[in-house]
Design a protein around this motif. Structure first.
Motif, PDB file in Angstrom:
ATOM      1  N   LEU A 117       0.813  -1.216   0.000  1.00 56.11           N
ATOM      2  CA  LEU A 117       0.000   0.000   0.000  1.00 56.11           C
ATOM      3  C   LEU A 117       0.849   1.269   0.000  1.00 56.11           C
ATOM      4  O   LEU A 117       0.574   2.193  -0.789  1.00 56.11           O
ATOM      5  N   PRO A 118       1.888   1.363   0.851  1.00 57.18           N
ATOM      6  CA  PRO A 118       2.736   2.567   0.784  1.00 57.18           C
ATOM      7  C   PRO A 118       3.445   2.727  -0.559  1.00 57.18           C
ATOM      8  O   PRO A 118       3.624   3.851  -1.030  1.00 57.18           O
ATOM      9  N   VAL A 119       3.837   1.596  -1.180  1.00 58.12           N
ATOM     10  CA  VAL A 119       4.506   1.686  -2.478  1.00 58.12           C
ATOM     11  C   VAL A 119       3.553   2.246  -3.532  1.00 58.12           C
ATOM     12  O   VAL A 119       3.899   3.183  -4.278  1.00 58.12           O
ATOM     13  N   TRP A 120       2.358   1.689  -3.611  1.00 53.54           N
ATOM     14  CA  TRP A 120       1.380   2.174  -4.581  1.00 53.54           C
ATOM     15  C   TRP A 120       0.996   3.625  -4.300  1.00 53.54           C
ATOM     16  O   TRP A 120       0.974   4.453  -5.215  1.00 53.54           O
ATOM     17  N   ALA A 121       0.690   3.921  -3.038  1.00 54.85           N
ATOM     18  CA  ALA A 121       0.287   5.281  -2.685  1.00 54.85           C
ATOM     19  C   ALA A 121       1.414   6.271  -2.943  1.00 54.85           C
ATOM     20  O   ALA A 121       1.184   7.385  -3.451  1.00 54.85           O
ATOM     21  N   GLY A 122       2.641   5.875  -2.599  1.00 52.41           N
ATOM     22  CA  GLY A 122       3.794   6.763  -2.807  1.00 52.41           C
ATOM     23  C   GLY A 122       4.039   7.041  -4.268  1.00 52.41           C
ATOM     24  O   GLY A 122       4.335   8.184  -4.653  1.00 52.41           O
ATOM     25  N   LEU A 123       3.919   6.011  -5.108  1.00 53.39           N
ATOM     26  CA  LEU A 123       4.120   6.210  -6.542  1.00 53.39           C
ATOM     27  C   LEU A 123       3.053   7.127  -7.139  1.00 53.39           C
ATOM     28  O   LEU A 123       3.361   8.034  -7.938  1.00 53.39           O
ATOM     29  N   ILE A 124       1.809   6.895  -6.778  1.00 53.68           N
ATOM     30  CA  ILE A 124       0.725   7.723  -7.314  1.00 53.68           C
ATOM     31  C   ILE A 124       0.872   9.172  -6.846  1.00 53.68           C
ATOM     32  O   ILE A 124       0.725  10.123  -7.642  1.00 53.68           O
ATOM     33  N   LEU A 125       1.178   9.350  -5.563  1.00 48.89           N
ATOM     34  CA  LEU A 125       1.350  10.699  -5.035  1.00 48.89           C
ATOM     35  C   LEU A 125       2.523  11.417  -5.710  1.00 48.89           C
ATOM     36  O   LEU A 125       2.407  12.585  -6.115  1.00 48.89           O
ATOM     37  N   SER A 319      -2.310 -14.706 -13.755  1.00 47.64           N
ATOM     38  CA  SER A 319      -1.487 -13.523 -13.968  1.00 47.64           C
ATOM     39  C   SER A 319      -2.098 -12.299 -13.295  1.00 47.64           C
ATOM     40  O   SER A 319      -1.402 -11.531 -12.616  1.00 47.64           O
ATOM     41  N   LEU A 320      -3.407 -12.110 -13.459  1.00 48.49           N
ATOM     42  CA  LEU A 320      -4.070 -10.985 -12.821  1.00 48.49           C
ATOM     43  C   LEU A 320      -3.992 -11.096 -11.304  1.00 48.49           C
ATOM     44  O   LEU A 320      -3.848 -10.094 -10.609  1.00 48.49           O
ATOM     45  N   PHE A 321      -4.098 -12.302 -10.805  1.00 45.37           N
ATOM     46  CA  PHE A 321      -3.972 -12.530  -9.364  1.00 45.37           C
ATOM     47  C   PHE A 321      -2.571 -12.161  -8.880  1.00 45.37           C
ATOM     48  O   PHE A 321      -2.400 -11.602  -7.797  1.00 45.37           O
ATOM     49  N   ARG A 322      -1.580 -12.470  -9.687  1.00 47.59           N
ATOM     50  CA  ARG A 322      -0.203 -12.160  -9.328  1.00 47.59           C
ATOM     51  C   ARG A 322       0.052 -10.653  -9.304  1.00 47.59           C
ATOM     52  O   ARG A 322       0.794 -10.150  -8.464  1.00 47.59           O
ATOM     53  N   TYR A 323      -0.552  -9.923 -10.231  1.00 44.84           N
ATOM     54  CA  TYR A 323      -0.303  -8.487 -10.345  1.00 44.84           C
ATOM     55  C   TYR A 323      -1.296  -7.648  -9.541  1.00 44.84           C
ATOM     56  O   TYR A 323      -1.176  -6.430  -9.511  1.00 44.84           O
ATOM     57  N   ALA A 324      -2.263  -8.298  -8.914  1.00 44.48           N
ATOM     58  CA  ALA A 324      -3.300  -7.540  -8.202  1.00 44.48           C
ATOM     59  C   ALA A 324      -2.798  -7.022  -6.874  1.00 44.48           C
ATOM     60  O   ALA A 324      -1.987  -7.656  -6.188  1.00 44.48           O
ATOM     61  N   LEU A 325      -3.311  -5.865  -6.496  1.00 44.42           N
ATOM     62  CA  LEU A 325      -3.040  -5.305  -5.169  1.00 44.42           C
ATOM     63  C   LEU A 325      -4.153  -5.799  -4.252  1.00 44.42           C
ATOM     64  O   LEU A 325      -5.289  -5.325  -4.319  1.00 44.42           O
ATOM     65  N   ILE A 326      -3.849  -6.796  -3.425  1.00 48.16           N
ATOM     66  CA  ILE A 326      -4.869  -7.436  -2.574  1.00 48.16           C
ATOM     67  C   ILE A 326      -4.741  -6.916  -1.143  1.00 48.16           C
ATOM     68  O   ILE A 326      -3.645  -6.964  -0.574  1.00 48.16           O
TER      69      ILE A 326
END
Length: 326
Positions: A117-125, A319-326
């Motif tokens: 979550l911090p990685v995704w949020a940090g990249l988007i921000l 593949s989608l399961f592997r790349y998903a943010l769960i």
């Protein structure tokens, strides 16, 4: 920024997303489980082309209609999403163990949320705050990543080309006529009715029109497969060995069918053995040592294509399961 530049940049980032989900991801999963698949990789990937085009098309259409004032922000946003997807599937993903259909206890993996979550949020921000600088580099970085990953896939494909080339092609080729030559003295014909209920087969064979044809056959109606899938049921039936998931599938089939199968005794007694089944159900070198004649089962081309779609969609699901943010 012009609309053309926006479309180009977003297209490259969208291409990275689509490639990760429907080419690179399925390739990695297929390669890691290559012994589990009988169909060639290209036959599976071709079924995912529509999803690939759809994913890429959505990003391009969005780039066309986005207002000029938001183009830089939009380019940066799509780019950081592409980077986040790439990182999720290649660096942040976690092994859930054998995916055998049982429920996954996600409570064991809650700690990963503190990383993802911090990685995704940090990249988007960061992408929104520094959108001007990010948007200028988005095209170049996306292309570089795609080329590097593509080169890696090509190298790994070449390194294991023998395994890839051994996969069954999609075809409806028949069998050699010599398979139907019988001995003038004594023959044993063992027929397995795969996926056909015993009671249904019994009612069909009980019809008077079949009586003459099956008069010398013994029908075993009280039977059940050891597994719900053919690939594991055959070794259990022919060798008495049941798969317990302690070894790779191909290794188990090779050992069970090579060492314990009852037809080895028949071969020692002088019988000529013909097997009509899919070759991936048999040991790797079984059809090359001259002991038996092996032929792929006769099946319509449409059936093979339908099976390739089913397997391809399952591969895309993984593949989608592997790349998903769960």
């Amino acid at each position: 920024m012009s609309r053309a530049s926006c479309v180009l940049s977003v297209s490259c980032s969208g291409l990275l997303i689509a490639s990760s989900l429907f080419i690179f991801g399925p390739f990695d999963i297929y390669l890691a489980n290559i012994n589990e698949y009988s169909l060639p990789l290209e036959a599976l990937l071709i079924n995912l082309l529509g999803f690939f085009v759809l994913c890429l098309g959505v990003s391009i259409c969005a780039a066309i209609v986005v207002p000029s004032a938001l183009r830089s922000v939009f380019i940066s946003f799509v780019f950081v999403i592409a980077i986040a997807v790439y990182l999720q599937g290649n660096m942040l993903f976690i092994s859930y163990g054998h995916l055998d259909g049982t429920d996954i206890d996600f409570t064991k993996f809650t700690a990963r949320n503190w990383i993802e979550l911090p990685v995704w949020a940090g990249l988007i921000l960061a992408g929104i705050v520094f959108h001007k600088k990010v948007s200028q580099q988005a095209t170049f970085i996306s292309i570089v990543i795609i080329l590097i990953v593509s080169a890696s896939c090509i190298v790994r494909y070449i390194e294991r080309s023998d395994e890839f080339n051994a996969k069954l092609p999609l075809s409806d080729a028949g069998v050699d006529n010599t398979l139907f030559e019988l001995s003038p003295t004594f023959n044993v014909i063992h027929i397995l009715l795969d996926q056909l209920q015993s009671d249904v087969a019994f009612n069909i064979l009980a019809d008077k029109s079949f009586q003459r044809d099956v008069d010398d056959f013994v029908f075993y109606k009280e039977n059940i497969g050891a597994f719900p899938v053919t690939q594991f049921s055959l070794p259990a039936l022919l060798s008495g060995q049941a798969y317990d998931n302690t070894s790779p599938m191909r290794e188990f089939i090779d050992n069970a069918m090579e060492n314990d199968a009852y037809y080895k005794e028949l071969h020692r007694q002088g019988y000529a053995i013909d097997l009509l089944t899919q070759k991936n159900f048999l040991p790797s070198n079984f059809c090359k040592d001259g002991r038996v004649i092996c032929e792929d089962s006769i099946s319509p081309l449409d059936s093979s294509l339908a099976d390739s779609k089913r397997v391809a969609y399952k591969l895309a699901d993984y593949s989608l399961f592997r790349y998903a943010l769960i």
